[in-house]
Design a protein around this motif. Structure first.
Motif, mmCIF file in Angstrom:
data_model
loop_
_atom_site.group_PDB
_atom_site.id
_atom_site.type_symbol
_atom_site.label_atom_id
_atom_site.label_comp_id
_atom_site.label_asym_id
_atom_site.label_seq_id
_atom_site.Cartn_x
_atom_site.Cartn_y
_atom_site.Cartn_z
ATOM 1 N N HIS A 1 6.783 -18.758 -0.134
ATOM 2 C CA HIS A 1 7.007 -20.190 0.041
ATOM 3 C C HIS A 1 6.905 -20.872 -1.313
ATOM 4 N N GLU A 2 7.640 -21.980 -1.462
ATOM 5 C CA GLU A 2 7.617 -22.732 -2.712
ATOM 6 C C GLU A 2 7.317 -24.197 -2.434
ATOM 7 N N ARG A 3 6.446 -24.746 -3.245
ATOM 8 C CA ARG A 3 6.102 -26.157 -3.128
ATOM 9 C C ARG A 3 7.300 -27.028 -3.499
ATOM 10 N N ARG A 4 7.400 -28.198 -2.882
ATOM 11 C CA ARG A 4 8.473 -29.130 -3.200
ATOM 12 C C ARG A 4 8.060 -30.066 -4.345
ATOM 13 N N TYR A 5 9.037 -30.353 -5.197
ATOM 14 C CA TYR A 5 8.822 -31.249 -6.329
ATOM 15 C C TYR A 5 9.883 -32.343 -6.328
ATOM 16 N N CYS A 6 9.518 -33.464 -6.897
ATOM 17 C CA CYS A 6 10.464 -34.562 -7.098
ATOM 18 C C CYS A 6 11.017 -34.455 -8.519
ATOM 19 N N ARG B 1 15.599 -29.141 -18.127
ATOM 20 C CA ARG B 1 16.623 -29.925 -18.828
ATOM 21 C C ARG B 1 15.985 -31.088 -19.581
ATOM 22 N N ASP B 2 16.527 -31.372 -20.751
ATOM 23 C CA ASP B 2 16.094 -32.578 -21.461
ATOM 24 C C ASP B 2 16.437 -33.785 -20.598
ATOM 25 N N GLY B 3 15.504 -34.708 -20.497
ATOM 26 C CA GLY B 3 15.744 -35.911 -19.722
ATOM 27 C C GLY B 3 15.382 -35.801 -18.264
ATOM 28 N N ILE B 4 14.883 -34.628 -17.835
ATOM 29 C CA ILE B 4 14.483 -34.419 -16.436
ATOM 30 C C ILE B 4 13.019 -33.968 -16.403
ATOM 31 N N VAL B 5 12.215 -34.556 -15.524
ATOM 32 C CA VAL B 5 10.846 -34.101 -15.303
ATOM 33 C C VAL B 5 10.657 -33.867 -13.803
ATOM 34 N N TYR B 6 9.635 -33.088 -13.479
ATOM 35 C CA TYR B 6 9.349 -32.747 -12.084
ATOM 36 C C TYR B 6 7.898 -33.110 -11.758
ATOM 37 N N ARG B 7 7.696 -33.701 -10.593
ATOM 38 C CA ARG B 7 6.362 -34.034 -10.123
ATOM 39 C C ARG B 7 6.200 -33.538 -8.688
ATOM 40 N N PRO B 8 5.044 -32.938 -8.358
ATOM 41 C CA PRO B 8 4.864 -32.413 -7.001
ATOM 42 C C PRO B 8 4.883 -33.512 -5.949
ATOM 43 N N VAL B 9 5.455 -33.162 -4.788
ATOM 44 C CA VAL B 9 5.430 -34.055 -3.623
ATOM 45 C C VAL B 9 4.300 -33.552 -2.736
ATOM 46 N N ARG B 10 3.196 -34.261 -2.733
ATOM 47 C CA ARG B 10 1.962 -33.696 -2.199
ATOM 48 C C ARG B 10 1.935 -33.591 -0.669
ATOM 49 N N ASP B 11 2.778 -34.349 0.047
ATOM 50 C CA ASP B 11 2.717 -34.288 1.507
ATOM 51 C C ASP B 11 3.956 -33.644 2.129
ATOM 52 N N ALA B 12 4.767 -32.950 1.335
ATOM 53 C CA ALA B 12 5.966 -32.295 1.858
ATOM 54 C C ALA B 12 5.682 -30.836 2.176
ATOM 55 N N ALA B 13 6.219 -30.368 3.285
ATOM 56 C CA ALA B 13 6.044 -28.965 3.671
ATOM 57 C C ALA B 13 6.726 -28.057 2.655
ATOM 58 N N PRO B 14 6.143 -26.898 2.366
ATOM 59 C CA PRO B 14 6.771 -25.983 1.409
ATOM 60 C C PRO B 14 8.083 -25.416 1.938
ATOM 61 N N VAL B 15 8.888 -24.898 1.040
ATOM 62 C CA VAL B 15 10.187 -24.319 1.385
ATOM 63 C C VAL B 15 10.037 -22.811 1.535
#
Length: 293
Positions: free
Chosen positions: A158-163, A241-255
């Protein structure tokens, strides 16, 4: 008379060796058989293919054209035979994007070490089955819904979801986000192979969607700052990618991450691939947690 592969092989042998005699030696037949075969090919095509002298044979203008096509066809046939007879010595692992995420490199290293007799090839195909339905691979990594009637599968992790968001977005300073916050933004979704749909939210509280056809267009849309995206953790590794960052979505079910294969025609190495990828995801689950920066 139809053109046969033996006719084409004979023509190529004559041109490559320069004489009927040498061609006969290479093909393991008599010189008379070589002569009959070439005449049969010329008769079938209705053109003269060779200029014959007492010492050499050279192709005519028509012969040059036929020779080029003959080499191509014979190479295709040789590839077909080689693949049919040695297919189990190669494993084509398909994916639509991200492959196995942060486990991709380690999977390839361990596979080469443990299964040196089965060559591993990663194949990216922008379809929901990662190329399995198209015949581009023997098994595939899937993070979307599976046609269980057509394909067998194993859940390997399973993988955690990120924004995903633009680096200059005000949210880029946050350590994590929630689904309720994200629903107020325009959400970019890969409508072909993506894992994110409006079903993550109640029907009455869904975000506006911007549909993109693949991962590259998805990233391009997010980098403009007009929208954000939600994606599994694997994207963080494979698409920095330059110009892109990722932050965890803490209440989303994993994939869930699956390996899928054709139910009635599994590759013999499928169990080994499932075991190795399951092992890698399990190791990651038990590794010390590192805070997201």
């Amino acid at each position: 008379m139809d053109v046969e592969l033996r006719h084409l092989r004979c023509l190529v042998a004559i041109v490559d060796t320069g004489t009927f005699t040498d061609a006969a030696i290479e093909l393991g037949v008599s010189q008379a058989a070589v002569s009959r075969t070439v005449l049969a090919l010329e008769h079938a095509l209705g053109v003269r293919l060779l200029h014959r002298t007492s010492r050499t044979c050279t192709p005519t203008t028509a012969g040059v054209q036929v020779l080029a096509r003959a080499r191509h066809l014979l190479a295709e046939v040789d590839d077909l035979v080689r693949e049919a007879t040695t297919g189990h010595t190669r494993l084509r692992l398909g994916h639509a994007w991200s492959a196995m995420g942060r486990h991709t490199n380690e999977f390839q290293r361990r596979w080469a070490s443990r299964h040196p007799d089965v060559e591993l090839h990663l194949v990216r195909t922008n379809t929901q089955t990662g190329g399995l339905a198209e015949g581009a691979c023997d098994l595939a990594v899937a993070r979307v819904g599976i046609d269980a009637h057509r394909y067998a599968h194993a859940t390997v992790g399973h993988e955690r979801r990120y924004c995903a968001l633009a680096a200059d977005d005000p949210w880029a300073r946050r350590r994590s986000l929630t689904l309720d916050e994200i629903r107020r933004r325009v959400l970019a979704v890969d409508h072909r192979t993506g894992t994110t749909t409006a079903d993550l939210w109640p029907p009455e509280d869904r975000p506006e969607l911007e549909r993109t056809p693949d991962i590259d267009d998805w990233l391009a849309a997010i980098s403009t700052g007009r929208c954000v995206g939600i994606t599994p953790q694997s994207t963080l590794t494979q698409y920095r990618r330059d110009g892109i960052v990722y932050r965890p979505v803490r209440d989303a079910a994993p994939v869930p991450v699956h390996l899928i294969w054709r139910r009635h025609d599994p590759h013999p190495a499928t169990p080994a691939a499932v075991a190795l990828l399951t092992e890698l995801y399990a190791e990651a689950d038990h590794a010390p947690h590192r805070p997201t920066r």
